[in-house]
Design an enzyme around this catalytic site. Structure first.
Site, PDB file in Angstrom:
ATOM      1  CD  GLU A  62      -2.785   1.347   2.553  1.00  0.00           C
ATOM      2  OE1 GLU A  62      -3.007   0.603   3.225  1.00  0.00           O
ATOM      3  OE2 GLU A  62      -3.358   2.414   2.288  1.00  0.00           O
ATOM      4  CG  ASN A 117      -4.937   5.455   0.608  1.00  0.00           C
ATOM      5  OD1 ASN A 117      -5.810   4.559   1.456  1.00  0.00           O
ATOM      6  ND2 ASN A 117      -3.478   4.953   0.617  1.00  0.00           N
ATOM      7  CD  GLU A 149      -6.125   0.750   0.407  1.00  0.00           C
ATOM      8  OE1 GLU A 149      -6.386   1.307   1.244  1.00  0.00           O
ATOM      9  OE2 GLU A 149      -5.595  -0.598   0.280  1.00  0.00           O
ATOM     10  CG  ASP A 179      -8.870   2.340   3.166  1.00  0.00           C
ATOM     11  OD1 ASP A 179      -8.744   1.397   4.318  1.00  0.00           O
ATOM     12  OD2 ASP A 179      -8.053   3.056   3.124  1.00  0.00           O
ATOM     13  CD  GLU A 236      -6.570  -0.123   7.908  1.00  0.00           C
ATOM     14  OE1 GLU A 236      -6.268   0.136   6.629  1.00  0.00           O
ATOM     15  OE2 GLU A 236      -7.067   0.854   8.648  1.00  0.00           O
TER      16      GLU A 236
END
Ligand code: C2E
Ligand code: CA
Ligand code: CA
Ligand code: CA
Length: 279
Positions: A62, A117, A149, A179, A236
């Site tokens: 990520e 993201n 995300e 997310d 996560e």
């Protein structure tokens, strides 16, 4: 609020700023520094590995934004992303970060994925989203290596436009991850109305799941939900071996967290990949 207190000498009144006022001051400083920021120099990415929980295989990373402000020094994305959204410059940041992310992917083996993201602003405007897609296509990177995300809150402001953008990105070949699942509102209706490829279980559940049966139950339910929908679950915030094992037993597919690795600069990550290949 201001706390009003009598001074020791009596009579005169002094004002002490509360935590809230400190927060507002910090916000103003960040807003101000953002105006003057030279983002192509001050913004960078760190990369955190994403691992299969059974097998421990690296599937990708990520990308997480870092801002080293010339005025303020390092500022957390938890502070500067919301500020950039407020002041309307976040999409300029996204474009710069995406270009760095795509450059990084060129240096990684083709089988590795990258999660990136997107902010609410990026997906609530068709032109902005389309420009990002063009940027990806022009890079020559295979779109299907990307996990874009988006958070539930990003869907809230203008669901119809956001949904259209998500469908557009998905039909272009990108994977879409939901997310921070479980922290927003009406999660299940989002999952019902839009197709996602992955659901990310928020770290607020993962961090305490070894001490909190309710968190563990929620994680188990999300893992089941994902299996029933035929999509992957990602946890996560995995910080210990015990939690990793518990999540694996609960059927969570993928994980990331300090137990595996903190987010790291590109050079360190590439070195790690090279060592892995050499074994
Ligand atoms: P997020 O997308 O939910 O990212 C996960 C956060 O959890 C990251 O914080 C990551 O460093 C942190 N984390 C990872 N493993 C652990 C762990 O084991 N324990 C704990 N306590 N934390 C862990 P980070 O990098 O500070 O980013 C915070 C948030 O800022 C992100 O949350 C995301 O919402 C936002 N953000 C970061 N980069 C970007 C970006 O490029 N674009 C946008 N729009 N938002 C970003
Ligand atoms: Ca994320
Ligand atoms: Ca998250
Ligand atoms: Ca989060």
């Amino acid at each position: 609020a201001l706390y009003q207190m009598k001074s020791k000498r009596g009579g005169a009144v002094e004002f002490f700023s509360s935590d809230h006022q400190q927060l507002l001051k910090r916000r103003h400083a960040i807003d101000f520094a953002l105006q003057a920021g030279d983002f192509s120099r001050e913004l960078s990415l760190e990369f955190q590995p994403v691992i299969t929980l059974d097998g421990g295989r690296l599937v990708g990373f990520e990308a997480l934004a870092r801002w080293n402000s010339s005025r303020l020094g390092p500022v957390s994305p938890n502070d500067f992303i919301p500020a950039a959204e407020r002041t309307g410059i976040v999409s300029r940041m996204t474009a710069i970060l995406l270009s760095q992310a795509l450059d990084a992917m060129k240096l990684m083996p083709d089988h590795l994925r990258l999660a990136f993201n997107l902010s609410a602003r990026d997906i609530c405007d068709r032109e902005t989203a389309l420009a990002l897609l063009v940027q990806i296509r022009q890079s020559g990177i295979d779109v299907s290596r990307l996990d874009l995300e988006i958070t539930e809150t990003a869907l809230l402001s203008d669901f119809d436009t956001a949904a259209e953008v998500v469908r557009m990105l998905r039909s272009a070949g990108a994977s879409i991850s939901l997310d921070d699942f479980g922290t927003g509102f009406s999660s299940l209706s989002h999952v019902h109305r839009l197709e996602f490829d992955k659901i990310k279980i928020d770290k607020s559940f993962v961090l305490k799941c070894d001490r909190d049966e309710r968190s563990m139950n929620i994680i188990r339910s999300v893992a089941n939900l994902c299996h029933n929908l035929g999509i992957q679950s990602v946890a996560e915030g995995i910080e210990t071996a015990e939690i990793r094992t518990a999540l694996q037993a609960s059927g969570v597919d993928l994980g990331q967290g300090y137990f595996f690795s903190r987010p790291q600069p590109l050079a360190a990550v590439l070195q790690g990949i090279a060592m892995e290949d050499g074994r």
